[in-house]
Each structure stands twice: as C-alpha cells, then as structure tokens.
Design a protein around this motif. Structure first.
Motif, mmCIF file in Angstrom:
data_model
loop_
_atom_site.group_PDB
_atom_site.id
_atom_site.type_symbol
_atom_site.label_atom_id
_atom_site.label_comp_id
_atom_site.label_asym_id
_atom_site.label_seq_id
_atom_site.Cartn_x
_atom_site.Cartn_y
_atom_site.Cartn_z
ATOM 1 N N PHE A 178 0.905 -1.066 -0.044
ATOM 2 C CA PHE A 178 -0.067 -0.250 0.045
ATOM 3 C C PHE A 178 0.871 1.242 -0.029
ATOM 4 C CE2 PHE A 178 -2.429 3.406 1.895
ATOM 5 C CZ PHE A 178 -3.560 3.531 1.237
ATOM 6 N N SER A 179 1.862 1.127 0.574
ATOM 7 C CA SER A 179 2.611 2.469 0.698
ATOM 8 C C SER A 179 3.608 2.969 -0.392
ATOM 9 C CB SER A 179 3.993 2.211 1.838
ATOM 10 O OG SER A 179 4.686 1.040 1.339
ATOM 11 N N VAL A 180 3.613 2.212 -1.667
ATOM 12 C CA VAL A 180 3.978 2.713 -2.780
ATOM 13 C C VAL A 180 2.925 2.914 -3.726
ATOM 14 C CG1 VAL A 180 6.232 1.436 -2.645
ATOM 15 C CG2 VAL A 180 4.019 0.361 -3.691
ATOM 16 N N SER A 181 1.536 2.940 -3.381
ATOM 17 C CA SER A 181 0.474 3.325 -4.494
ATOM 18 C C SER A 181 0.240 4.684 -4.231
ATOM 19 C CB SER A 181 -0.864 2.583 -3.662
ATOM 20 O OG SER A 181 -1.317 3.319 -2.373
ATOM 21 N N GLY A 182 0.604 5.335 -3.222
ATOM 22 C CA GLY A 182 0.314 7.004 -3.108
ATOM 23 C C GLY A 182 -1.199 7.241 -2.804
ATOM 24 N N LEU A 183 -1.836 6.235 -2.517
ATOM 25 C CA LEU A 183 -3.200 6.609 -2.186
ATOM 26 C C LEU A 183 -3.185 6.803 -0.443
ATOM 27 C CD1 LEU A 183 -4.912 3.587 -4.031
ATOM 28 C CD2 LEU A 183 -4.901 5.882 -4.639
ATOM 29 N N GLN A 184 -4.196 7.574 -0.083
ATOM 30 C CA GLN A 184 -4.300 7.719 1.145
ATOM 31 C C GLN A 184 -5.019 6.782 2.172
ATOM 32 O OE1 GLN A 184 -5.936 11.830 1.304
ATOM 33 N NE2 GLN A 184 -3.802 12.875 0.298
ATOM 34 N N LYS A 185 -5.966 6.212 1.579
ATOM 35 C CA LYS A 185 -6.745 5.166 2.411
ATOM 36 C C LYS A 185 -7.260 4.102 1.377
ATOM 37 C CE LYS A 185 -10.932 8.303 2.215
ATOM 38 N NZ LYS A 185 -11.729 8.882 2.893
ATOM 39 N N THR A 186 -7.588 2.958 2.052
ATOM 40 C CA THR A 186 -8.372 1.712 1.641
ATOM 41 C C THR A 186 -9.231 2.246 0.427
ATOM 42 O OG1 THR A 186 -8.077 0.526 3.390
ATOM 43 C CG2 THR A 186 -9.472 -0.436 1.713
ATOM 44 N N SER A 187 -8.887 1.527 -0.848
ATOM 45 C CA SER A 187 -9.700 2.046 -1.935
ATOM 46 C C SER A 187 -9.888 0.964 -3.063
ATOM 47 C CB SER A 187 -8.673 2.947 -2.803
ATOM 48 O OG SER A 187 -8.365 4.115 -2.235
ATOM 49 N N VAL A 188 -10.842 1.061 -3.880
ATOM 50 C CA VAL A 188 -11.133 -0.012 -4.822
ATOM 51 C C VAL A 188 -10.671 0.595 -6.235
ATOM 52 C CG1 VAL A 188 -13.412 -0.958 -5.759
ATOM 53 C CG2 VAL A 188 -13.417 -0.466 -3.632
ATOM 54 N N ILE A 189 -9.929 -0.608 -6.854
ATOM 55 C CA ILE A 189 -9.623 -0.377 -8.258
ATOM 56 C C ILE A 189 -10.952 -0.735 -9.061
ATOM 57 C CG2 ILE A 189 -8.013 -0.722 -10.159
ATOM 58 C CD1 ILE A 189 -6.041 -1.115 -7.681
ATOM 59 N N ARG A 190 -11.664 0.052 -9.408
ATOM 60 C CA ARG A 190 -13.009 -0.195 -10.338
ATOM 61 C C ARG A 190 -13.063 -0.618 -11.878
ATOM 62 N NH1 ARG A 190 -16.561 4.142 -10.125
ATOM 63 N NH2 ARG A 190 -18.182 2.364 -10.466
ATOM 64 N N LEU A 191 -12.918 -1.922 -12.149
ATOM 65 C CA LEU A 191 -12.868 -2.199 -13.557
ATOM 66 C C LEU A 191 -14.304 -1.657 -14.096
ATOM 67 C CD1 LEU A 191 -11.262 -5.788 -13.209
ATOM 68 C CD2 LEU A 191 -10.150 -3.795 -14.076
ATOM 69 N N GLY A 192 -15.099 -1.680 -13.690
ATOM 70 C CA GLY A 192 -16.530 -1.067 -14.119
ATOM 71 C C GLY A 192 -16.593 0.328 -14.538
ATOM 72 N N SER A 193 -15.342 1.032 -14.325
ATOM 73 C CA SER A 193 -15.280 2.464 -14.649
ATOM 74 C C SER A 193 -13.860 2.619 -15.432
ATOM 75 C CB SER A 193 -14.941 3.514 -13.405
ATOM 76 O OG SER A 193 -15.082 4.850 -13.769
ATOM 77 N N LEU A 194 -13.997 2.326 -16.751
ATOM 78 C CA LEU A 194 -12.883 2.426 -17.477
ATOM 79 C C LEU A 194 -12.830 3.624 -18.829
ATOM 80 C CD1 LEU A 194 -13.288 -1.321 -18.642
ATOM 81 C CD2 LEU A 194 -11.386 -0.443 -17.125
ATOM 82 N N ALA A 195 -11.670 4.082 -19.005
ATOM 83 C CA ALA A 195 -11.591 5.312 -20.017
ATOM 84 C C ALA A 195 -10.319 5.037 -20.819
ATOM 85 C CB ALA A 195 -11.847 6.596 -19.191
ATOM 86 N N ILE A 196 -10.206 5.808 -21.772
ATOM 87 C CA ILE A 196 -8.945 6.107 -22.195
ATOM 88 C C ILE A 196 -8.087 7.302 -22.133
ATOM 89 C CG2 ILE A 196 -7.709 6.223 -24.674
ATOM 90 C CD1 ILE A 196 -9.143 3.358 -24.044
ATOM 91 N N PHE A 197 -6.832 7.313 -21.947
ATOM 92 C CA PHE A 197 -5.915 8.300 -21.531
ATOM 93 C C PHE A 197 -5.153 8.610 -22.473
ATOM 94 C CE2 PHE A 197 -2.289 10.463 -19.485
ATOM 95 C CZ PHE A 197 -2.795 11.430 -18.798
ATOM 96 N N GLN A 198 -5.194 9.525 -23.367
ATOM 97 C CA GLN A 198 -4.416 9.991 -24.521
ATOM 98 C C GLN A 198 -2.852 9.977 -24.162
ATOM 99 O OE1 GLN A 198 -6.766 12.767 -26.484
ATOM 100 N NE2 GLN A 198 -7.967 11.218 -27.572
ATOM 101 N N ALA A 199 -2.016 9.674 -24.862
ATOM 102 C CA ALA A 199 -0.641 9.739 -24.817
ATOM 103 C C ALA A 199 -0.078 11.095 -24.850
ATOM 104 C CB ALA A 199 0.113 8.982 -26.031
ATOM 105 N N HIS A 200 -0.555 11.953 -25.514
ATOM 106 C CA HIS A 200 -0.118 13.305 -25.377
ATOM 107 C C HIS A 200 -0.438 14.129 -23.924
ATOM 108 C CE1 HIS A 200 -4.271 14.027 -26.635
ATOM 109 N NE2 HIS A 200 -4.370 15.144 -26.296
ATOM 110 N N GLN A 201 -1.433 13.453 -23.118
ATOM 111 C CA GLN A 201 -1.853 14.294 -21.942
ATOM 112 C C GLN A 201 -0.796 13.981 -20.875
ATOM 113 O OE1 GLN A 201 -5.690 12.062 -21.957
ATOM 114 N NE2 GLN A 201 -6.273 13.737 -20.921
ATOM 115 N N GLN A 202 -0.584 14.881 -19.826
ATOM 116 C CA GLN A 202 0.381 14.870 -18.837
ATOM 117 C C GLN A 202 -0.116 14.169 -17.736
ATOM 118 O OE1 GLN A 202 3.555 15.911 -18.987
ATOM 119 N NE2 GLN A 202 3.942 15.302 -16.906
ATOM 120 N N ALA A 203 0.886 13.128 -17.307
ATOM 121 C CA ALA A 203 0.187 12.309 -15.972
ATOM 122 C C ALA A 203 1.166 12.569 -14.752
ATOM 123 C CB ALA A 203 0.489 10.698 -16.388
#
Length: 113
Positions: free
Chosen positions: A62-87
């Motif tokens: 968990f410590s390397v996740s950068g998250l602040q508390k227990t979280s759900v990684i939601r496969l039901g909420s998908l999207a595309i992040f375009q390569a030209h965007q800053q992450a």
C-alpha cells in the motif's frame, strides 16, 4: 513516464464533478500509445466481488500506491488516457495485483452468456 501499473491523478470523462481523481494505468494500447485506465475510489460500497480489487491500508504494498486510504480499483469505470496528456504519477500497484485485474477483466469479457 507513464507505465502499466502506475497510479496517477486525472479527470475521468464519466465523472460529472470534473474533479481530478486517482486512476490506474491498466494497459498500454497499440499504435498510438494511449492507456486503458480504470478509476480508483475510496468509496468501498462500489466494490464488485470477483471483478474489482481492493487495495487496503494493511496491504504490504500500500505504501507505494500513493493512495491515502483503502480504495477500490474499479474495472467497471474504464476510460482512455491519450498519450499526449500529462500524467501526475503518485504511485504504483504491485505486479501481482495488476495481473489479477487483467485476469478479472479478461474473464468478464470472455464470459459469453
């Protein structure tokens, strides 16, 4: 540089609030180097058994996740992040958890009824 398994913050097109939210870079897509991403939420009631994955504060990675508390990684909420965007990368998930997410999604997509 954005890689599979990275957690970063961005706006999710399906989120009407327009607030930046944590997401997971799930899979690099061919040709244009866009990423298939999924939302991460601290609202645990959104968890779907045998589909989503919980990343708990008691998880050894968990410590390397950068998250602040227990979280759900939601496969039901998908999207595309375009390569030209800053992450803005805040952390990473363990490779085993990343693999489990891909298996869960694949199993769901291949479950013809």
């Amino acid at each position: 540089m954005l890689t599979e398994g990275a957690i970063f913050v961005t706006n999710i097109p399906s989120d009407p609030s327009g607030k930046p939210r944590p997401v997971l870079a799930l899979k690099l897509l061919p040709k244009y180097n866009d990423f298939f991403i999924c939302a991460i939420s601290a609202q645990l009631h959104q968890f779907t058994e045998s589909f989503d994955v919980l990343l708990g504060e008691d998880d050894e990675h968990f410590s390397v996740s950068g998250l602040q508390k227990t979280s759900v990684i939601r496969l039901g909420s998908l999207a595309i992040f375009q390569a030209h965007q800053q992450a803005n990368i805040i952390g990473f998930i363990h490779p085993d958890m990343h693999k489990q997410l891909l298996i869960n999604l694949s199993n769901h997509l291949l479950n013809f009824k």
